[in-house]
Design a protein around this motif. Structure first.
Motif, PDB file in Angstrom:
ATOM      1  N   PRO A  51      -4.626 -18.224   1.892  1.00 41.00           N
ATOM      2  CA  PRO A  51      -4.395 -16.860   1.408  1.00 41.00           C
ATOM      3  C   PRO A  51      -2.976 -16.407   1.762  1.00 41.00           C
ATOM      4  O   PRO A  51      -2.521 -16.593   2.884  1.00 41.00           O
ATOM      5  CB  PRO A  51      -5.421 -16.028   2.169  1.00 41.00           C
ATOM      6  CG  PRO A  51      -6.420 -16.984   2.706  1.00 41.00           C
ATOM      7  CD  PRO A  51      -5.690 -18.284   2.886  1.00 41.00           C
ATOM      8  N   VAL A  52      -2.296 -15.829   0.789  1.00 36.88           N
ATOM      9  CA  VAL A  52      -0.958 -15.282   1.000  1.00 36.88           C
ATOM     10  C   VAL A  52      -1.068 -13.775   0.794  1.00 36.88           C
ATOM     11  O   VAL A  52      -1.446 -13.314  -0.279  1.00 36.88           O
ATOM     12  CB  VAL A  52       0.068 -15.896   0.024  1.00 36.88           C
ATOM     13  CG1 VAL A  52       1.444 -15.285   0.243  1.00 36.88           C
ATOM     14  CG2 VAL A  52       0.113 -17.406   0.185  1.00 36.88           C
ATOM     15  N   LEU A  53      -0.757 -13.024   1.858  1.00 37.51           N
ATOM     16  CA  LEU A  53      -0.925 -11.574   1.845  1.00 37.51           C
ATOM     17  C   LEU A  53       0.385 -10.891   2.218  1.00 37.51           C
ATOM     18  O   LEU A  53       1.184 -11.434   2.972  1.00 37.51           O
ATOM     19  CB  LEU A  53      -2.003 -11.164   2.857  1.00 37.51           C
ATOM     20  CG  LEU A  53      -3.343 -11.895   2.774  1.00 37.51           C
ATOM     21  CD1 LEU A  53      -4.191 -11.576   3.994  1.00 37.51           C
ATOM     22  CD2 LEU A  53      -4.066 -11.532   1.506  1.00 37.51           C
ATOM     23  N   ALA A  54       0.586  -9.684   1.683  1.00 37.69           N
ATOM     24  CA  ALA A  54       1.785  -8.902   1.999  1.00 37.69           C
ATOM     25  C   ALA A  54       1.373  -7.469   2.306  1.00 37.69           C
ATOM     26  O   ALA A  54       0.419  -6.948   1.721  1.00 37.69           O
ATOM     27  CB  ALA A  54       2.757  -8.927   0.829  1.00 37.69           C
ATOM     28  N   ALA A  55       2.105  -6.839   3.234  1.00 36.06           N
ATOM     29  CA  ALA A  55       1.844  -5.443   3.582  1.00 36.06           C
ATOM     30  C   ALA A  55       3.136  -4.778   4.009  1.00 36.06           C
ATOM     31  O   ALA A  55       3.960  -5.396   4.684  1.00 36.06           O
ATOM     32  CB  ALA A  55       0.817  -5.349   4.712  1.00 36.06           C
ATOM     33  N   PRO A  56       3.308  -3.510   3.616  1.00 38.01           N
ATOM     34  CA  PRO A  56       4.470  -2.761   4.102  1.00 38.01           C
ATOM     35  C   PRO A  56       4.329  -2.461   5.592  1.00 38.01           C
ATOM     36  O   PRO A  56       3.232  -2.151   6.077  1.00 38.01           O
ATOM     37  CB  PRO A  56       4.431  -1.463   3.294  1.00 38.01           C
ATOM     38  CG  PRO A  56       3.496  -1.713   2.157  1.00 38.01           C
ATOM     39  CD  PRO A  56       2.543  -2.766   2.620  1.00 38.01           C
ATOM     40  N   LEU A  57       5.416  -2.548   6.311  1.00 31.60           N
ATOM     41  CA  LEU A  57       5.401  -2.270   7.747  1.00 31.60           C
ATOM     42  C   LEU A  57       4.914  -0.853   8.016  1.00 31.60           C
ATOM     43  O   LEU A  57       4.178  -0.625   8.981  1.00 31.60           O
ATOM     44  CB  LEU A  57       6.794  -2.484   8.350  1.00 31.60           C
ATOM     45  CG  LEU A  57       6.909  -2.236   9.851  1.00 31.60           C
ATOM     46  CD1 LEU A  57       5.982  -3.174  10.632  1.00 31.60           C
ATOM     47  CD2 LEU A  57       8.345  -2.404  10.307  1.00 31.60           C
ATOM     48  N   THR A  58       5.259   0.086   7.171  1.00 29.92           N
ATOM     49  CA  THR A  58       4.820   1.473   7.388  1.00 29.92           C
ATOM     50  C   THR A  58       3.296   1.573   7.388  1.00 29.92           C
ATOM     51  O   THR A  58       2.719   2.304   8.191  1.00 29.92           O
ATOM     52  CB  THR A  58       5.413   2.410   6.325  1.00 29.92           C
ATOM     53  OG1 THR A  58       5.094   1.903   5.024  1.00 29.92           O
ATOM     54  CG2 THR A  58       6.913   2.543   6.466  1.00 29.92           C
ATOM     55  N   ASP A  59       2.624   0.837   6.489  1.00 36.48           N
ATOM     56  CA  ASP A  59       1.154   0.849   6.454  1.00 36.48           C
ATOM     57  C   ASP A  59       0.576   0.199   7.707  1.00 36.48           C
ATOM     58  O   ASP A  59      -0.431   0.653   8.248  1.00 36.48           O
ATOM     59  CB  ASP A  59       0.634   0.119   5.213  1.00 36.48           C
ATOM     60  CG  ASP A  59       0.959   0.854   3.926  1.00 36.48           C
ATOM     61  OD1 ASP A  59       1.516   1.980   3.987  1.00 36.48           O
ATOM     62  OD2 ASP A  59       0.655   0.294   2.850  1.00 36.48           O
ATOM     63  N   LEU A  60       1.207  -0.873   8.156  1.00 36.96           N
ATOM     64  CA  LEU A  60       0.732  -1.553   9.360  1.00 36.96           C
ATOM     65  C   LEU A  60       0.863  -0.654  10.589  1.00 36.96           C
ATOM     66  O   LEU A  60      -0.031  -0.607  11.432  1.00 36.96           O
ATOM     67  CB  LEU A  60       1.502  -2.849   9.579  1.00 36.96           C
ATOM     68  CG  LEU A  60       1.253  -3.939   8.541  1.00 36.96           C
ATOM     69  CD1 LEU A  60       2.279  -5.052   8.696  1.00 36.96           C
ATOM     70  CD2 LEU A  60      -0.143  -4.479   8.670  1.00 36.96           C
ATOM     71  N   LEU A  61       1.980   0.063  10.687  1.00 37.71           N
ATOM     72  CA  LEU A  61       2.181   0.958  11.825  1.00 37.71           C
ATOM     73  C   LEU A  61       1.216   2.134  11.783  1.00 37.71           C
ATOM     74  O   LEU A  61       0.718   2.585  12.812  1.00 37.71           O
ATOM     75  CB  LEU A  61       3.626   1.455  11.858  1.00 37.71           C
ATOM     76  CG  LEU A  61       4.683   0.388  12.156  1.00 37.71           C
ATOM     77  CD1 LEU A  61       6.087   0.959  11.984  1.00 37.71           C
ATOM     78  CD2 LEU A  61       4.487  -0.181  13.554  1.00 37.71           C
ATOM     79  N   ARG A  62       0.936   2.616  10.582  1.00 33.21           N
ATOM     80  CA  ARG A  62       0.044   3.766  10.422  1.00 33.21           C
ATOM     81  C   ARG A  62      -1.424   3.385  10.650  1.00 33.21           C
ATOM     82  O   ARG A  62      -2.145   4.060  11.371  1.00 33.21           O
ATOM     83  CB  ARG A  62       0.222   4.379   9.030  1.00 33.21           C
ATOM     84  CG  ARG A  62      -0.637   5.618   8.791  1.00 33.21           C
ATOM     85  CD  ARG A  62      -0.585   6.104   7.366  1.00 33.21           C
ATOM     86  NE  ARG A  62      -1.197   5.086   6.516  1.00 33.21           N
ATOM     87  CZ  ARG A  62      -0.637   4.617   5.397  1.00 33.21           C
ATOM     88  NH1 ARG A  62       0.532   5.064   5.002  1.00 33.21           N
ATOM     89  NH2 ARG A  62      -1.243   3.692   4.685  1.00 33.21           N
TER      90      ARG A  62
END
Length: 108
Positions: A71-82
């Protein structure tokens, strides 16, 4: 200079040893870990562009087997921090409209 001579197994035996090592790895790690991209340094439009670029790369036939298993996944850092890294903020590159938790993501 004196070197140490090591005896190399015949080619057929080398291939068998290589396969043995691969099988040992598979026993310890039955699933390849996910490939996670954390996106930063851009706004929402830039995140979309980067995910589109990653998705375009998945169309490469040379990557088909790899992407079928990993699986290849991507997420914005802002969402991860929130929300935290275990929250469903990860976007599968092959299905970027969905949101999943990296822990619950399944192979495509």
């Amino acid at each position: 200079m004196r070197g140490r001579w090591t005896r190399r197994p015949p080619a057929g035996r080398r291939a068998a040893l290589q396969q043995q090592r691969e099988e040992e790895w598979r026993r310890r790690y039955p699933l390849f870990p996910r490939l996670l991209f954390v996106l930063d340094g851009t706004g929402p439009a830039g995140v979309e562009n980067r995910i589109d670029a990653l998705r375009a790369a998945t169309r490469d036939l040379a990557l088909f087997g790899f992407l079928h298993e990993v699986p290849v996944l991507a997420a914005p850092l802002t969402d991860l921090l929130r929300d935290g890294p275990s929250a469903p903020v990860w976007r599968p590159v092959q299905d970027p409209d969905s949101r999943v938790s990296w822990e619950q993501s399944r192979h495509p």
